[in-house]
Design a protein around this motif. Structure first.
Motif, PDB file in Angstrom:
ATOM      1  N   MET A 130     -11.726   6.555   8.893  1.00 53.47           N
ATOM      2  CA  MET A 130     -10.854   5.423   8.608  1.00 53.47           C
ATOM      3  C   MET A 130     -11.585   4.102   8.849  1.00 53.47           C
ATOM      4  O   MET A 130     -12.324   3.963   9.833  1.00 53.47           O
ATOM      5  N   ASN A 131     -11.354   3.137   7.945  1.00 50.29           N
ATOM      6  CA  ASN A 131     -11.825   1.791   8.210  1.00 50.29           C
ATOM      7  C   ASN A 131     -10.764   1.059   9.036  1.00 50.29           C
ATOM      8  O   ASN A 131      -9.714   1.609   9.363  1.00 50.29           O
ATOM      9  N   ALA A 132     -11.040  -0.197   9.380  1.00 54.52           N
ATOM     10  CA  ALA A 132     -10.120  -0.947  10.235  1.00 54.52           C
ATOM     11  C   ALA A 132      -8.743  -1.096   9.592  1.00 54.52           C
ATOM     12  O   ALA A 132      -7.708  -1.020  10.277  1.00 54.52           O
ATOM     13  N   SER A 133      -8.714  -1.288   8.277  1.00 54.78           N
ATOM     14  CA  SER A 133      -7.431  -1.432   7.588  1.00 54.78           C
ATOM     15  C   SER A 133      -6.657  -0.127   7.576  1.00 54.78           C
ATOM     16  O   SER A 133      -5.430  -0.112   7.692  1.00 54.78           O
ATOM     17  N   ASP A 134      -7.378   1.003   7.422  1.00 57.14           N
ATOM     18  CA  ASP A 134      -6.721   2.318   7.491  1.00 57.14           C
ATOM     19  C   ASP A 134      -6.029   2.501   8.838  1.00 57.14           C
ATOM     20  O   ASP A 134      -4.908   3.012   8.924  1.00 57.14           O
ATOM     21  N   LEU A 135      -6.719   2.092   9.905  1.00 52.35           N
ATOM     22  CA  LEU A 135      -6.169   2.277  11.249  1.00 52.35           C
ATOM     23  C   LEU A 135      -4.912   1.437  11.438  1.00 52.35           C
ATOM     24  O   LEU A 135      -3.930   1.884  12.047  1.00 52.35           O
ATOM     25  N   ARG A 136      -4.910   0.218  10.914  1.00 55.55           N
ATOM     26  CA  ARG A 136      -3.722  -0.626  11.024  1.00 55.55           C
ATOM     27  C   ARG A 136      -2.598  -0.093  10.151  1.00 55.55           C
ATOM     28  O   ARG A 136      -1.432  -0.102  10.531  1.00 55.55           O
ATOM     29  N   LEU A 137      -2.961   0.382   8.950  1.00 50.74           N
ATOM     30  CA  LEU A 137      -1.956   0.942   8.060  1.00 50.74           C
ATOM     31  C   LEU A 137      -1.329   2.188   8.666  1.00 50.74           C
ATOM     32  O   LEU A 137      -0.135   2.454   8.448  1.00 50.74           O
ATOM     33  N   LYS A 138      -2.109   2.936   9.426  1.00 49.02           N
ATOM     34  CA  LYS A 138      -1.585   4.136  10.077  1.00 49.02           C
ATOM     35  C   LYS A 138      -0.378   3.800  10.938  1.00 49.02           C
ATOM     36  O   LYS A 138       0.617   4.535  10.982  1.00 49.02           O
ATOM     37  N   SER A 191       0.831  -1.199   0.000  1.00 43.31           N
ATOM     38  CA  SER A 191       0.000   0.000   0.000  1.00 43.31           C
ATOM     39  C   SER A 191       0.861   1.243   0.000  1.00 43.31           C
ATOM     40  O   SER A 191       1.941   1.254   0.593  1.00 43.31           O
ATOM     41  N   PRO A 192       0.376   2.314  -0.628  1.00 45.14           N
ATOM     42  CA  PRO A 192       0.967   3.625  -0.353  1.00 45.14           C
ATOM     43  C   PRO A 192       0.434   4.147   0.970  1.00 45.14           C
ATOM     44  O   PRO A 192      -0.653   3.761   1.415  1.00 45.14           O
ATOM     45  N   CYS A 193       1.195   5.009   1.603  1.00 48.25           N
ATOM     46  CA  CYS A 193       0.727   5.667   2.820  1.00 48.25           C
ATOM     47  C   CYS A 193      -0.148   6.866   2.453  1.00 48.25           C
ATOM     48  O   CYS A 193       0.115   7.548   1.448  1.00 48.25           O
ATOM     49  N   GLY A 194      -1.167   7.094   3.236  1.00 48.08           N
ATOM     50  CA  GLY A 194      -2.090   8.188   2.954  1.00 48.08           C
ATOM     51  C   GLY A 194      -1.804   9.431   3.761  1.00 48.08           C
ATOM     52  O   GLY A 194      -0.862   9.484   4.566  1.00 48.08           O
ATOM     53  N   GLY A 195      -2.626  10.421   3.547  1.00 46.17           N
ATOM     54  CA  GLY A 195      -2.497  11.673   4.277  1.00 46.17           C
ATOM     55  C   GLY A 195      -3.284  11.631   5.576  1.00 46.17           C
ATOM     56  O   GLY A 195      -4.022  10.683   5.856  1.00 46.17           O
ATOM     57  N   PRO A 196      -3.126  12.643   6.395  1.00 48.04           N
ATOM     58  CA  PRO A 196      -3.842  12.694   7.671  1.00 48.04           C
ATOM     59  C   PRO A 196      -5.344  12.828   7.448  1.00 48.04           C
ATOM     60  O   PRO A 196      -5.787  13.527   6.537  1.00 48.04           O
ATOM     61  N   LYS A 197      -6.108  12.124   8.286  1.00 49.83           N
ATOM     62  CA  LYS A 197      -7.566  12.245   8.231  1.00 49.83           C
ATOM     63  C   LYS A 197      -8.134  11.830   9.581  1.00 49.83           C
ATOM     64  O   LYS A 197      -7.470  11.110  10.349  1.00 49.83           O
ATOM     65  N   SER A 202      -7.536   1.342  -0.524  1.00 48.61           N
ATOM     66  CA  SER A 202      -7.417   2.239  -1.670  1.00 48.61           C
ATOM     67  C   SER A 202      -7.527   3.708  -1.299  1.00 48.61           C
ATOM     68  O   SER A 202      -7.314   4.576  -2.145  1.00 48.61           O
ATOM     69  N   GLY A 203      -7.840   3.997  -0.054  1.00 54.37           N
ATOM     70  CA  GLY A 203      -7.945   5.386   0.363  1.00 54.37           C
ATOM     71  C   GLY A 203      -6.699   6.214   0.095  1.00 54.37           C
ATOM     72  O   GLY A 203      -6.803   7.363  -0.371  1.00 54.37           O
ATOM     73  N   PRO A 204      -5.480   5.679   0.357  1.00 58.20           N
ATOM     74  CA  PRO A 204      -4.278   6.486   0.132  1.00 58.20           C
ATOM     75  C   PRO A 204      -4.080   6.945  -1.310  1.00 58.20           C
ATOM     76  O   PRO A 204      -3.429   7.968  -1.544  1.00 58.20           O
ATOM     77  N   PHE A 205      -4.632   6.224  -2.283  1.00 63.34           N
ATOM     78  CA  PHE A 205      -4.493   6.675  -3.671  1.00 63.34           C
ATOM     79  C   PHE A 205      -5.136   8.045  -3.865  1.00 63.34           C
ATOM     80  O   PHE A 205      -4.618   8.900  -4.590  1.00 63.34           O
ATOM     81  N   HIS A 206      -6.285   8.248  -3.232  1.00 66.98           N
ATOM     82  CA  HIS A 206      -6.988   9.521  -3.381  1.00 66.98           C
ATOM     83  C   HIS A 206      -6.175  10.669  -2.787  1.00 66.98           C
ATOM     84  O   HIS A 206      -6.308  11.812  -3.211  1.00 66.98           O
ATOM     85  N   ASP A 207      -5.318  10.343  -1.809  1.00 70.43           N
ATOM     86  CA  ASP A 207      -4.465  11.366  -1.204  1.00 70.43           C
ATOM     87  C   ASP A 207      -3.235  11.647  -2.058  1.00 70.43           C
ATOM     88  O   ASP A 207      -2.905  12.801  -2.345  1.00 70.43           O
ATOM     89  N   LEU A 208      -2.544  10.603  -2.450  1.00 73.14           N
ATOM     90  CA  LEU A 208      -1.223  10.803  -3.068  1.00 73.14           C
ATOM     91  C   LEU A 208      -1.306  11.452  -4.441  1.00 73.14           C
ATOM     92  O   LEU A 208      -0.367  12.144  -4.859  1.00 73.14           O
ATOM     93  N   ILE A 209      -2.400  11.214  -5.190  1.00 74.44           N
ATOM     94  CA  ILE A 209      -2.465  11.754  -6.555  1.00 74.44           C
ATOM     95  C   ILE A 209      -2.759  13.247  -6.578  1.00 74.44           C
ATOM     96  O   ILE A 209      -2.752  13.872  -7.639  1.00 74.44           O
ATOM     97  N   LYS A 210      -2.970  13.848  -5.407  1.00 75.06           N
ATOM     98  CA  LYS A 210      -3.279  15.278  -5.368  1.00 75.06           C
ATOM     99  C   LYS A 210      -2.063  16.154  -5.668  1.00 75.06           C
ATOM    100  O   LYS A 210      -2.211  17.315  -6.037  1.00 75.06           O
ATOM    101  N   THR A 211      -0.856  15.601  -5.497  1.00 80.80           N
ATOM    102  CA  THR A 211       0.355  16.385  -5.726  1.00 80.80           C
ATOM    103  C   THR A 211       1.384  15.573  -6.505  1.00 80.80           C
ATOM    104  O   THR A 211       1.414  14.342  -6.431  1.00 80.80           O
TER     105      THR A 211
END
Length: 448
Positions: A86-94, A75-81, A153-162
């Motif tokens: 966050m879903n359960a996977s987001d929390l573990r990925l954090k 996974s890519p790492c996402g931005g702060p939120k 897939s949440g981090p994709f929405h973050d990383l493509i912004k820049t």
């Protein structure tokens, strides 16, 4: 694809019964039944949580009967939120991404990737080491890390912004390939560019993307793939090898519409088309789950529909890999037609999901096909099997050797690139054997 990041065994040193039994010794690997001489992809996904959930590791994969293994998930790492988003996977990925930048590529589950001490004191050497041994035994095999999945897939929405986020993702993913030479490319399983996946559902006004954001993601998906292609080619020139780039996409046009196929296709080796989950547990509509051809009353639900759509958008047929699912889906409270177990398909025909709503093909073969209460049916028009129990009103839709053979023959007849499955641990290899036989790979020995 499904993602159960870390699952119940997130702290493997403290939990019993986790980890696989694969020895990693070359002599222990499954011997192949087929030569991979058809020129077609016969691929599968292997999930990083499999070693936790049961006694199955990469050493158990029949690598000789495959051309590709897609290792899920990185996974890519996402931005702060806010944690509320966050879903359960987001929390573990954090936790995995602590101190890392937006877009930085990581192994979502480093425990199974690189090994851990099981509760019984034995050492599991890790998925990456076992995949390397598997590839040593079967040198033709390509091992591709897959990034994303349904819940990551949440981090994709973050990383493509820049540009910085895109560049960090590409550069750090390339570094993973350099650090792990067992890998042969990159698979992007972003569900989905333009949103309406688990992390950005259209029906949630707090999370849904705006029309402008959807169009922006469509553009940025192409940018991301262009930069990956350039970076992979540069690495390939240095290492004298071709690194593949693939994207897993939904089997419905609706969920794949924010991809600019006319421009992005040139950068990709393959599209892995998830031609299943046409009907999912959680919805009460009843039709075929993974059928090849659409039938009434749902004329848009079929693999052939999506393949024709993609080719109409300029995707060469040889870049399309059709999907098989080694898990079924089960509903209950489903009415029937007549006395032969035919199901009455249509909207709102089920009352809910079966208690065991995601039976693997192994379980279907062992538990349900042998149960006299379940009647087997095969819809020849749809090329889809199903089981129905008229007493319990339970319905199971799935892929079987006959439907997989139909998909494989469709690959040959339409010059598609091949076939893949989700996921290998759920198969008793009856589906894999059917794929190899019908796609044109020559038999090595007898197959039961």
């Amino acid at each position: 694809m499904k993602n159960l990041l870390l699952g119940l065994c997130a702290i493997p040193l403290l939990l019993s019964g986790c980890g696989g039994s694969g020895s990693g010794e070359p002599g222990s690997f499954v011997q192949p039944n087929y030569n991979q001489d058809s020129g077609k992809v016969v691929g599968t996904y292997y999930t990083s949580w499999t070693a936790y959930e049961g006694d199955y590791t990469p050493a158990d994969i029949p690598g000789g009967d495959l051309t590709h293994i897609f290792y899920a998930f990185l996974s890519p790492c996402g931005g702060p939120k806010p944690e509320s988003e966050m879903n359960a996977s987001d929390l573990r990925l954090k936790r995995v991404c602590e101190g890392k930048e937006v877009g930085e590529a990581v192994f979502a589950d480093p425990y199974t990737a690189f090994g851990f001490i099981k509760n019984n004191g034995s050492n599991y050497i890790g998925d990456i080491a076992e995949l390397a041994l598997l590839k040593q035994q079967f040198p033709h095999l390509k091992i591709i890390p897959s990034f994303g999945g349904w819940t990551l897939s949440g981090p994709f929405h973050d990383l493509i912004k820049t540009d910085a986020g895109i560049n960090k993702f590409v550069e750090s993913s390339i570094q993973i390939l350099e650090d792990n030479p067992v890998f042969d490319g990159i698979d992007i399983d972003w569900e989905f560019p333009g949103g309406d996946g688990e992390t950005t559902p259209d029906n949630d006004p707090n999370l849904a993307l705006t029309p402008a954001e959807k169009e922006f993601e469509k553009q940025q998906f192409t940018v991301l793939m262009q930069r990956f292609r350039a970076a992979l080619d540069e690495l390939g020139s240095k290492n004298n090898r071709h690194y593949e780039l693939s994207a897993a996409i939904n089997g419905f046009e609706h969920f794949s519409q924010y991809i600019d196929y006319e421009n992005v296709t040139q950068y990709l080796d393959f599209f892995l088309v998830m031609t299943y989950d046409f009907f999912v547990v959680g919805r009460n509509d009843i039709g075929h789950f993974a059928n090849l051809f659409a039938v009434e009353p749902f004329p848009q639900s079929g693999a052939d529909i999506m393949m024709n759509y993609l080719m109409s958008r300029g995707v060469p047929s040889e870049k399309l890999i059709i999907g098989v699912n080694n898990e079924g889906r089960g509903w209950e409270g489903v009415p029937q037609l007549g006395d032969t177990g035919q199901v009455d398909f249509g909207p709102n025909k089920a009352t809910g999901a079966m208690e065991h709503a995601f039976p693997t093909y192994r379980e279907i073969a062992e538990k349900y096909l042998t149960n006299p209460g379940f009647i087997y049916n095969y819809d020849e028009a749809a090329e889809a099997p199903y089981l129905y129990n008229p007493t319990t009103k339970q319905y199971i839709s799935y892929d079987d050797p006959r439907s997989v053979s139909a998909k494989s023959k469709y690959v040959v007849d339409n010059n598609l690139g091949g076939l893949f499955s989700w996921d290998i641990s759920s198969d008793n290899y009856g589906l894999l054997n059917a794929a190899n036989s019908s796609i044109g790979n020559s038999l090595i020995g007898s197959v039961e």
